[in-house]
Design a protein around this motif. Sequence first.
Motif, PDB file in Angstrom:
ATOM      1  N   MET A   1      91.216  83.927  49.056  1.00 14.64           N
ATOM      2  CA  MET A   1      90.756  84.401  50.366  1.00 14.64           C
ATOM      3  C   MET A   1      90.802  85.922  50.419  1.00 14.64           C
ATOM      4  N   LEU A   2      89.696  86.547  50.851  1.00 11.08           N
ATOM      5  CA  LEU A   2      89.631  87.993  50.927  1.00 11.08           C
ATOM      6  C   LEU A   2      90.509  88.515  52.055  1.00 11.08           C
ATOM      7  N   TYR A   3      91.119  89.672  51.788  1.00 14.13           N
ATOM      8  CA  TYR A   3      91.969  90.288  52.809  1.00 14.13           C
ATOM      9  C   TYR A   3      91.098  90.937  53.883  1.00 14.13           C
ATOM     10  N   LYS A   4      91.394  90.631  55.143  1.00 11.90           N
ATOM     11  CA  LYS A   4      90.694  91.256  56.262  1.00 11.90           C
ATOM     12  C   LYS A   4      91.505  92.451  56.740  1.00 11.90           C
ATOM     13  N   GLU A   5      90.837  93.601  56.805  1.00 13.38           N
ATOM     14  CA  GLU A   5      91.530  94.780  57.314  1.00 13.38           C
ATOM     15  C   GLU A   5      91.814  94.607  58.806  1.00 13.38           C
ATOM     16  N   LYS A   6      93.027  94.968  59.195  1.00 14.38           N
ATOM     17  CA  LYS A   6      93.496  94.710  60.563  1.00 14.38           C
ATOM     18  C   LYS A   6      93.393  95.969  61.419  1.00 14.38           C
ATOM     19  N   ILE A   7      92.880  95.788  62.617  1.00 14.57           N
ATOM     20  CA  ILE A   7      92.741  96.895  63.570  1.00 14.57           C
ATOM     21  C   ILE A   7      93.521  96.559  64.832  1.00 14.57           C
TER      22      ILE A   7
ATOM     23  N   LEU B   1      84.104  93.906  66.446  1.00 13.58           N
ATOM     24  CA  LEU B   1      84.861  94.147  65.213  1.00 13.58           C
ATOM     25  C   LEU B   1      85.050  92.852  64.424  1.00 13.58           C
ATOM     26  N   ARG B   2      85.294  91.754  65.123  1.00 12.84           N
ATOM     27  CA  ARG B   2      85.451  90.472  64.429  1.00 12.84           C
ATOM     28  C   ARG B   2      84.149  90.057  63.752  1.00 12.84           C
ATOM     29  N   GLU B   3      83.009  90.323  64.410  1.00 15.58           N
ATOM     30  CA  GLU B   3      81.705  90.002  63.818  1.00 15.58           C
ATOM     31  C   GLU B   3      81.472  90.795  62.537  1.00 15.58           C
ATOM     32  N   ASN B   4      82.119  91.960  62.433  1.00 13.40           N
ATOM     33  CA  ASN B   4      81.953  92.812  61.253  1.00 13.40           C
ATOM     34  C   ASN B   4      83.073  92.626  60.224  1.00 13.40           C
ATOM     35  N   GLY B   5      83.831  91.535  60.366  1.00 11.97           N
ATOM     36  CA  GLY B   5      84.780  91.166  59.316  1.00 11.97           C
ATOM     37  C   GLY B   5      86.171  91.745  59.446  1.00 11.97           C
ATOM     38  N   TYR B   6      86.500  92.295  60.595  1.00 13.83           N
ATOM     39  CA  TYR B   6      87.841  92.848  60.787  1.00 13.83           C
ATOM     40  C   TYR B   6      88.720  91.850  61.551  1.00 13.83           C
ATOM     41  N   ALA B   7      90.005  91.887  61.275  1.00 16.21           N
ATOM     42  CA  ALA B   7      90.974  91.128  62.071  1.00 16.21           C
ATOM     43  C   ALA B   7      91.468  92.042  63.184  1.00 16.21           C
ATOM     44  N   VAL B   8      91.433  91.568  64.425  1.00 16.57           N
ATOM     45  CA  VAL B   8      91.764  92.407  65.579  1.00 16.57           C
ATOM     46  C   VAL B   8      93.080  91.938  66.195  1.00 16.57           C
TER      47      VAL B   8
ATOM     48  N   LEU C   1      94.480 100.315  60.969  1.00 17.47           N
ATOM     49  CA  LEU C   1      93.912 101.369  61.816  1.00 17.47           C
ATOM     50  C   LEU C   1      94.221 101.027  63.277  1.00 17.47           C
ATOM     51  N   ILE C   2      94.349 102.074  64.099  1.00 16.16           N
ATOM     52  CA  ILE C   2      94.626 101.880  65.518  1.00 16.16           C
ATOM     53  C   ILE C   2      93.493 102.480  66.344  1.00 16.16           C
ATOM     54  N   LEU C   3      92.935 101.681  67.267  1.00 15.47           N
ATOM     55  CA  LEU C   3      91.979 102.178  68.262  1.00 15.47           C
ATOM     56  C   LEU C   3      92.729 102.317  69.580  1.00 15.47           C
ATOM     57  N   TRP C   4      92.854 103.557  70.044  1.00 17.44           N
ATOM     58  CA  TRP C   4      93.680 103.848  71.226  1.00 17.44           C
ATOM     59  C   TRP C   4      92.763 104.187  72.401  1.00 17.44           C
TER      60      TRP C   4
ATOM     61  N   LEU D   1      89.175 104.247  57.089  1.00 17.78           N
ATOM     62  CA  LEU D   1      89.835 103.255  56.242  1.00 17.78           C
ATOM     63  C   LEU D   1      89.700 103.622  54.767  1.00 17.78           C
ATOM     64  N   ILE D   2      88.507 104.090  54.377  1.00 15.28           N
ATOM     65  CA  ILE D   2      88.317 104.537  52.982  1.00 15.28           C
ATOM     66  C   ILE D   2      89.206 105.739  52.700  1.00 15.28           C
TER      67      ILE D   2
END
Length: 686
Positions: free
Chosen positions: A1-7, A24-31, A51-54, A121-122
């Motif tokens: 299973m691929l790792y989902k980057e978490k935001i 964000l979930r539609e684009n493959g991120y875990a929220v 990553l943090i969205l504030w 993220l990169i």
Amino acid sequence: MLYKEKILLLHRNSLLQERIASYLRENGYAVIMANNVDNTFSLLESMKPDLILWGETLTAHSKEVLRKIKKSRRGRVIPIIALIPDMELFDRIEIEKSGISDILDSAPNFTELKVKIRFHLINRKKIKLYQTEILHLSDMSKLQYNLIRVHDVNRLCELVNDFIFNAYKPDTLITVVFNKKTGGFDYSGIFTSEPPLSDTHATLFDLPIWKKYFLANPKLEAEQIIDNYILEFFATVNLGSDVYYQFPLRASNHQIGFIITGYRGSVAMRKKDFDELITLAQSLAFRVVNNRRLITKTSKESEATSEIHQFFKRLNEDEITNYLSLQLLSHFKADTCIYFNFNEGFKFLYPQYCYKKGQEQNLFENEKPPVLMLTEFPAFEQFRESKRPSAYFNLNKTPADDLYKMASLAGGTYQSILLFSVQIGNEVKGFFIVANELSRKLFTSHEIHEAEKIIHKATTVLVESRLVKQAQKNIKQLERVFELGKELTLDFEVDDLLQKIAGALRRTLGWNNVILDKRNTVSREYENVCVLGLKPGDYEKLRRQFSDRLFSGFRENCFTISQSYFCDHESLDEPVNELTQNLFLASIGKEWDDRDWLIVPILSKGKELGYFALNDPVERVRPSVDKVRSIEYFANQAAVALENAGLYEFLKSSEEKYRLLAETMTMGLVTCDFSGKIVYVNKSLV
């Protein structure tokens, strides 16, 4: 299973927060959704976002939380994108001081948001790679520093082995240093990621293959091992790796040994790691040639071990811990060693011994440092709860203010810290802190293991000493019980005897509060005989709370221990079952709570005559079964006193009834002894 980057997402507007999260979930991120400002830090520690969205207002409190996040070890490299309305340039500069990496509008353009997230993220991945490389180079520098300062073949090899295991993570590591003068090995070791080969290691290097293949080949090169004979040999001795690499130890054109690393799977070793190991092997060979020392034979080591055991037997607990402080300081060639005595009941540490390099005087001998409360030292408390024998801390990599504070009691600044626990049986007696001012001074795993063995030898002797002391203590307790047994034959009132027994129990076994109640044979109610340790007001308050049910009413809700009962204030309203009983037995030895009571019944032939209620033990821990049995000895003496008093009262009553009958009867009555001599004549006969 691929790792989902978490935001981690926090926004003042719940509708916008849901829209952004859905995108964000539609684009493959875990929220991860944060409810409020204060919740973000705990989510950072538990969920480990990338990553943090504030999107919260940047109040003074918000900025404080953001600074706290950026100061934490995990949040230091996490990018933060602020979702806030357009700001002036001055304000943008100000918020950068709070650790914010980038800014978007509070209702951002999703395409722009996606680009910004990808960029950061990169960038974060690159920063982490750079930091990993910097850390690796720093560790390499520390190793080279220690290779220069160490002058012992064993420790040189141990330093290199530790570094290889930590940096390159092989499944198998073999290191051999050959000695041409003796025809043997100055150092030989096989280490695997699986349990050690303890049964075969002692004889494995007696096989001729090592000298025949590796040491007899002067042209041995650093390369992957492909010889089937060698690979089959490794498989025969159950090394378990699939791919092996050899690195000769060569200095001044002389081959003196080799290093072999083994890996599972078919993935080839990285060229960068391969080249570094070649350099490392050359450095080790050069240091061995210049600092060669012969390994001490095993027989001499066992003799030394026996001598140490006999030496420890001549010392008491304080003398042993004092001696160990000096031994650990010398063993590690450390800058300081501190011993802390530990009190399990009150949860405090008492600094007892402190020695520094080049000094033989205990620094705490004249100026006593303050007692340390365990609650103020979280990192140390975490180590204590882990129940590990030792732990290493590099305070430059992982800051721990409490450990820094503890080590600084020696009067210096220390960055490299080793902790050792001293455990006697199931009781933690104390802790050692071994510290260096420079973090680049390394402690090897072999050194730490040897130190653990030294401490274990000492604690084994202390266990024996404690067993002797406990036996002596039990003898004194029994002597006191026998003394009370003698007094039971004298002409004392039963309440006076019971008070003597309660007082002896309190003094001998160390309970501050003792209540003794006896049971009325007619009314079956409890009558108080004595209260020791409690103020009258406290006793009356206790009576009002429990009435006559201090023991009988709570028997079903008390935990059994030996033939007695433990009343836990937290579970008095819940019946005891097998699970809760087992949990209670596991809690024996933990801190005593003043709201708990130990009830010891006074029994005779299954009949209940009264009870002792005990509180506030001097040791401040829940008593073990053996200690409860000691109390029950005194309860047995109280039972004898009450039984004797009952029999005496019955005999007196019977005698009075007989005399009254004899004196009032109309017939003459004569009583004779066995020889026929008259001993009594009633009035009617006279």
